[in-house]
Design a protein around this motif. Structure first.
Motif, mmCIF file in Angstrom:
data_model
loop_
_atom_site.group_PDB
_atom_site.id
_atom_site.type_symbol
_atom_site.label_atom_id
_atom_site.label_comp_id
_atom_site.label_asym_id
_atom_site.label_seq_id
_atom_site.Cartn_x
_atom_site.Cartn_y
_atom_site.Cartn_z
ATOM 1 N N UNK A 101 67.308 37.003 30.088
ATOM 2 C CA UNK A 101 67.077 38.395 30.477
ATOM 3 C C UNK A 101 66.688 39.187 29.229
ATOM 4 N N UNK A 102 65.513 39.826 29.295
ATOM 5 C CA UNK A 102 65.089 40.701 28.191
ATOM 6 C C UNK A 102 65.476 42.130 28.546
ATOM 7 N N UNK A 103 66.166 42.790 27.615
ATOM 8 C CA UNK A 103 66.560 44.186 27.825
ATOM 9 C C UNK A 103 65.795 45.046 26.822
ATOM 10 N N UNK A 104 65.134 46.070 27.338
ATOM 11 C CA UNK A 104 64.395 46.990 26.460
ATOM 12 C C UNK A 104 65.143 48.325 26.506
ATOM 13 N N UNK A 140 54.545 48.305 27.382
ATOM 14 C CA UNK A 140 55.650 47.360 27.133
ATOM 15 C C UNK A 140 55.925 46.548 28.393
ATOM 16 N N UNK A 141 55.855 47.220 29.528
ATOM 17 C CA UNK A 141 56.082 46.521 30.799
ATOM 18 C C UNK A 141 55.004 45.462 31.024
ATOM 19 N N UNK A 142 53.755 45.853 30.801
ATOM 20 C CA UNK A 142 52.655 44.898 31.029
ATOM 21 C C UNK A 142 52.794 43.683 30.108
ATOM 22 N N UNK A 143 53.087 43.947 28.810
ATOM 23 C CA UNK A 143 53.182 42.839 27.856
ATOM 24 C C UNK A 143 54.399 41.953 28.131
ATOM 25 N N UNK A 144 55.488 42.590 28.588
ATOM 26 C CA UNK A 144 56.678 41.788 28.931
ATOM 27 C C UNK A 144 56.354 40.889 30.121
ATOM 28 N N UNK A 145 55.605 41.424 31.084
ATOM 29 C CA UNK A 145 55.234 40.601 32.239
ATOM 30 C C UNK A 145 54.381 39.412 31.800
ATOM 31 N N UNK A 146 53.448 39.672 30.886
ATOM 32 C CA UNK A 146 52.562 38.594 30.424
ATOM 33 C C UNK A 146 53.361 37.555 29.635
ATOM 34 N N UNK A 150 59.981 35.533 34.197
ATOM 35 C CA UNK A 150 61.392 35.801 33.850
ATOM 36 C C UNK A 150 61.675 37.303 33.781
ATOM 37 N N UNK A 151 62.917 37.698 34.099
ATOM 38 C CA UNK A 151 63.195 39.125 34.257
ATOM 39 C C UNK A 151 63.331 39.913 32.955
ATOM 40 N N UNK A 152 63.068 41.202 33.073
ATOM 41 C CA UNK A 152 63.338 42.135 31.977
ATOM 42 C C UNK A 152 63.713 43.473 32.591
ATOM 43 N N UNK A 153 64.508 44.258 31.866
ATOM 44 C CA UNK A 153 64.893 45.574 32.384
ATOM 45 C C UNK A 153 64.795 46.619 31.272
ATOM 46 N N UNK A 154 64.399 47.808 31.660
ATOM 47 C CA UNK A 154 64.403 48.947 30.741
ATOM 48 C C UNK A 154 65.732 49.672 30.912
ATOM 49 N N UNK A 155 66.363 50.040 29.811
ATOM 50 C CA UNK A 155 67.640 50.760 29.938
ATOM 51 C C UNK A 155 67.762 51.898 28.928
#
Ligand SMILES: Nc1nc2c(ncn2[C@@H]2O[C@H](COP(=O)(O)OP(=O)(O)OP(=O)(O)O)[C@@H](O)[C@H]2O)c(=O)[nH]1
Ligand SMILES: [Mg+2]
Length: 218
Positions: free
Chosen positions: A150-153, A169-175, A180-185
């Motif tokens: 899990x990537x947390x930003x 950041x969202x687009x690059x994290x998706x690429x 695999x999941x990531x969340x902005x917090x």
């Protein structure tokens, strides 16, 4: 001896590892899960001390004996990857003294973008970066960003101040993270923190009722 599930939390210096823990542990506690924290620091044991005496609430996050500080010296990744023996011996003690724990959280000392945990040490790896480091990081990648579960930003409140483009950041994290999941917090307001807790419950604790609940039923 019972093997207690373990999650490792790594990320650059100051990205919010300790604060994320401070925010999601009460959510897990409220749901009945009992946890322990091992906080690795390079030189001091300041993060563990802070968790024992939470300045905001004036009371500890957890009972004192469930927050363990390790001053590892050297490079932080050595203690969580190349030679995790210090952490493993603390875990062995926790498993023998507190077999009812549901989860052990291991915070790495602040490190670089190649941080990873030895699979011997952690079953699940959360890597946390913050937007103030620049919106380039999901694009630059690195072992931590690409391989974590899990990537947390974090610190999305600061995006406007440092000119970080969250959409980018969202687009690059998706690429870079493929599926695999990531969340902005934002740890200051708790935005997104529940998502992190839910990932932990679903991905690590799912299927295991809190042991405290089981004990109550017996
Ligand atoms: N504005 C803002 N500040 C934050 C946020 N999360 C954490 N911080 C601040 O960032 C600083 C570092 O947070 P820590 O939780 O200590 O970071 P860390 O990754 O544990 O730091 P090290 O263990 O020393 O590497 C603290 O001053 C926090 O108050 C956030 O979402 N927004
Ligand atoms: Mg910390």
């Amino acid at each position: 001896m019972t093997r207690i599930p373990r999650i490792g939390i790594g990320g650059p210096v100051g990205s919010g590892k300790s604060m994320l823990i401070e925010r999601f542990v009460p959510i897990l506690a409220e749901k009945g899960y009992s946890v322990s924290i091992i906080s690795n620091d390079v030189i001091s044991k300041e993060d563990a001390d802070r968790m024992r005496t939470n300045l905001a609430t004036k009371k500890g996050l957890l009972p004192e004996n469930l927050v363990i500080g390790l001053a590892t010296g050297g490079c932080p990744h050595t203690a969580i990857r190349e030679d995790p023996s210090m952490n493993l011996s603390v875990i062995e003690e926790l498993e023998s003294n507190h077999p009812d724990l549901d989860l052990i959280i291991i915070e790495s000392g602040g490190d670089n973008i190649t941080t990873t945990f030895s699979p011997i040490l952690a079953d699940y790896f959360i890597y946390i970066i913050d937007v103030a480091g620049g919106d380039k990081y999901p694009r630059k990648g690195g072992l931590g960003i690409e391989s974590c579960d899990l990537l947390v930003i974090n610190k999305i409140d600061l995006a406007i101040m440092v000119g970080a483009d969250l959409k980018l950041m969202q687009r690059d994290a998706e690429i870079n993270r493929k599926e695999k999941p990531f969340v902005f917090i934002n740890c200051k307001t708790d935005e997104g923190v529940l998502d992190v807790a839910e990932h932990i419950i679903h991905d690590v604790l799912f299927g295991s009722l809190p042991k405290s609940t089981i004990t109550q039923k017996v």
